[in-house]
Design a protein around this motif. Structure first.
Motif, mmCIF file in Angstrom:
data_model
loop_
_atom_site.group_PDB
_atom_site.id
_atom_site.type_symbol
_atom_site.label_atom_id
_atom_site.label_comp_id
_atom_site.label_asym_id
_atom_site.label_seq_id
_atom_site.Cartn_x
_atom_site.Cartn_y
_atom_site.Cartn_z
ATOM 1 N N ALA A 118 -36.531 67.489 -33.986
ATOM 2 C CA ALA A 118 -36.685 68.291 -32.961
ATOM 3 C C ALA A 118 -35.680 68.027 -32.015
ATOM 4 O O ALA A 118 -34.953 69.027 -31.331
ATOM 5 C CB ALA A 118 -37.934 68.387 -32.195
ATOM 6 N N GLU A 121 -31.689 69.375 -32.476
ATOM 7 C CA GLU A 121 -31.443 70.857 -31.938
ATOM 8 C C GLU A 121 -30.492 70.802 -30.669
ATOM 9 O O GLU A 121 -30.647 70.060 -29.951
ATOM 10 C CB GLU A 121 -32.649 71.665 -31.766
ATOM 11 C CG GLU A 121 -33.325 71.759 -33.340
ATOM 12 C CD GLU A 121 -33.062 72.468 -34.310
ATOM 13 O OE1 GLU A 121 -32.293 73.529 -33.913
ATOM 14 O OE2 GLU A 121 -33.119 72.223 -35.566
ATOM 15 N N ALA A 125 -36.492 73.109 -26.666
ATOM 16 C CA ALA A 125 -37.702 73.816 -27.135
ATOM 17 C C ALA A 125 -38.633 73.735 -25.716
ATOM 18 O O ALA A 125 -38.600 72.760 -25.008
ATOM 19 C CB ALA A 125 -38.547 73.065 -28.313
ATOM 20 N N ARG A 129 -41.056 78.975 -26.099
ATOM 21 C CA ARG A 129 -39.910 78.911 -27.140
ATOM 22 C C ARG A 129 -39.963 77.871 -28.009
ATOM 23 O O ARG A 129 -39.318 76.932 -27.753
ATOM 24 C CB ARG A 129 -38.580 78.962 -26.296
ATOM 25 C CG ARG A 129 -37.482 79.514 -27.358
ATOM 26 C CD ARG A 129 -36.187 79.587 -26.569
ATOM 27 N NE ARG A 129 -35.157 79.906 -27.483
ATOM 28 C CZ ARG A 129 -34.379 79.019 -28.229
ATOM 29 N NH1 ARG A 129 -34.787 77.948 -28.178
ATOM 30 N NH2 ARG A 129 -33.393 79.725 -28.868
ATOM 31 N N PRO A 130 -40.988 77.711 -28.906
ATOM 32 C CA PRO A 130 -41.300 76.604 -29.856
ATOM 33 C C PRO A 130 -40.173 76.602 -30.927
ATOM 34 O O PRO A 130 -39.909 77.581 -31.265
ATOM 35 C CB PRO A 130 -42.473 76.580 -30.084
ATOM 36 C CG PRO A 130 -43.100 78.000 -30.163
ATOM 37 C CD PRO A 130 -42.152 78.664 -28.867
ATOM 38 N N LEU A 131 -39.460 75.627 -31.060
ATOM 39 C CA LEU A 131 -38.619 75.633 -32.414
ATOM 40 C C LEU A 131 -39.268 75.255 -33.710
ATOM 41 O O LEU A 131 -38.708 75.599 -34.680
ATOM 42 C CB LEU A 131 -37.311 74.652 -32.104
ATOM 43 C CG LEU A 131 -36.558 74.817 -30.780
ATOM 44 C CD1 LEU A 131 -35.627 73.975 -30.693
ATOM 45 C CD2 LEU A 131 -35.874 76.144 -30.890
ATOM 46 N N GLY A 171 -44.297 72.179 -31.564
ATOM 47 C CA GLY A 171 -44.513 73.557 -30.970
ATOM 48 C C GLY A 171 -45.912 74.135 -31.348
ATOM 49 O O GLY A 171 -46.337 75.097 -30.698
#
Length: 293
Positions: A118, A121, A125, A129-131, A171
């Protein structure tokens, strides 16, 4: 005893309990890895706590800041520490004291793979707005214990800090819920000691998913171990309950919960750690920012 007329009063030994949480969280993770340190799990939790402290520093200077954003930037600095470079396209935050504290540590014992995934990225996140919307692992637990260390705030704030910290890498709403409840469990222990055990049971009831189930296990084991009157005996009994190869984050959280009740007495017999100077510095900074020098 705290003043019952003040809803934000803290026990006289609150600082000792906080220091115990820091020591025990690292000790639990190290024990789960059979003595190997430093590890990715607990170092990320420490970086995220420093991110929260940075937000407090800005607030004390009269500058508004976003706690979640400060923690994300701290997470990026952790990523550079363990991976060797910042994620491509991500912001490059200014270094802080904790970065220099880990200089010379070339290898970090592996933790939850979701952390690196995570934080590699370039975007932050969040809950909205979860990745990685399906990510639900135990990796949110030890950081949740640290999010409970901010005194004189309401439970909603404690819960939000923990869920925001979890959402940086995980997420799933199940992981967010478990993280928020985990922070409230530790908060109750810091404020009320073992008398908070009935509250713990209420908080973990009905949780689902990997993080929620691990939290329930950690709470059950800590509750059973606290039946021993002696702090050292209780702490050692927890390791027996966790078994020979426990999950790193579950062990870290369970040990932190024990120390939230028992303070540094619980871990005074533990082996010395190479991270002790960093934990000392973290605690000193926490004291200055939250309860005064």
């Amino acid at each position: 005893m705290s003043d019952s007329t003040d809803p934000y009063a803290i026990p006289a030994d609150f600082s000792d309990r906080v220091f115990g949480v820091l020591l025990a969280a690292v000790d639990g993770a190290t024990h789960a890895r059979d003595g190997e340190e430093p590890g990715e799990s607990e170092t990320l939790s420490l970086f995220l706590l420093d991110g929260l402290l940075e937000a407090l520093e800005w607030a004390n200077d009269g500058v508004a800041s976003d706690e979640a954003a400060c923690m994300w930037l701290a997470g990026l600095r952790w990523y550079k520490l363990v991976a060797g470079a910042f994620p491509e396209g991500a912001p490059v935050p200014q270094p802080r004291w904790i970065d220099a504290s880990f200089e010379g540590a070339e290898v970090f014992a592996a933790g939850d793979a979701q952390h690196r995934l995570a934080l590699a990225e370039s975007d932050m996140a969040s809950i909205g707005r979860p990745l990685f919307p399906e990510a639900d692992t135990t990796g949110v637990l030890s950081r949740a214990a640290f999010m409970a260390l901010l005194p004189r705030v309401d439970e909603a704030t404690t819960q939000k800090l923990a869920t925001d910290a979890a959402a940086l890498t995980h997420g799933s709403p199940l992981a967010h819920q478990a993280a928020g409840r985990a922070a409230l469990v530790v908060r109750a222990a810091l404020e009320r000691g073992s008398a908070a055990a009935p509250r713990w049971a209420e908080l973990v009831e009905g949780l689902e998913g990997a993080a929620g189930e691990a939290l329930g296990t950690a709470v059950a084991f800590a509750t059973e171990a606290l039946a021993h009157a002696d702090a050292h005996t209780a702490y050692d009994a927890l390791f027996e309950l966790l078994g020979e190869e426990p999950d790193i984050e579950t062990a870290s959280f369970a040990c932190a919960l024990m120390a939230a009740v028992l303070g540094t007495d619980a871990v005074s017999h533990r082996p010395a750690s190479a991270m002790d100077p960093i934990l000392d510095d973290m605690h000193e900074r926490w004291v200055k920012l939250t309860v005064g020098s």
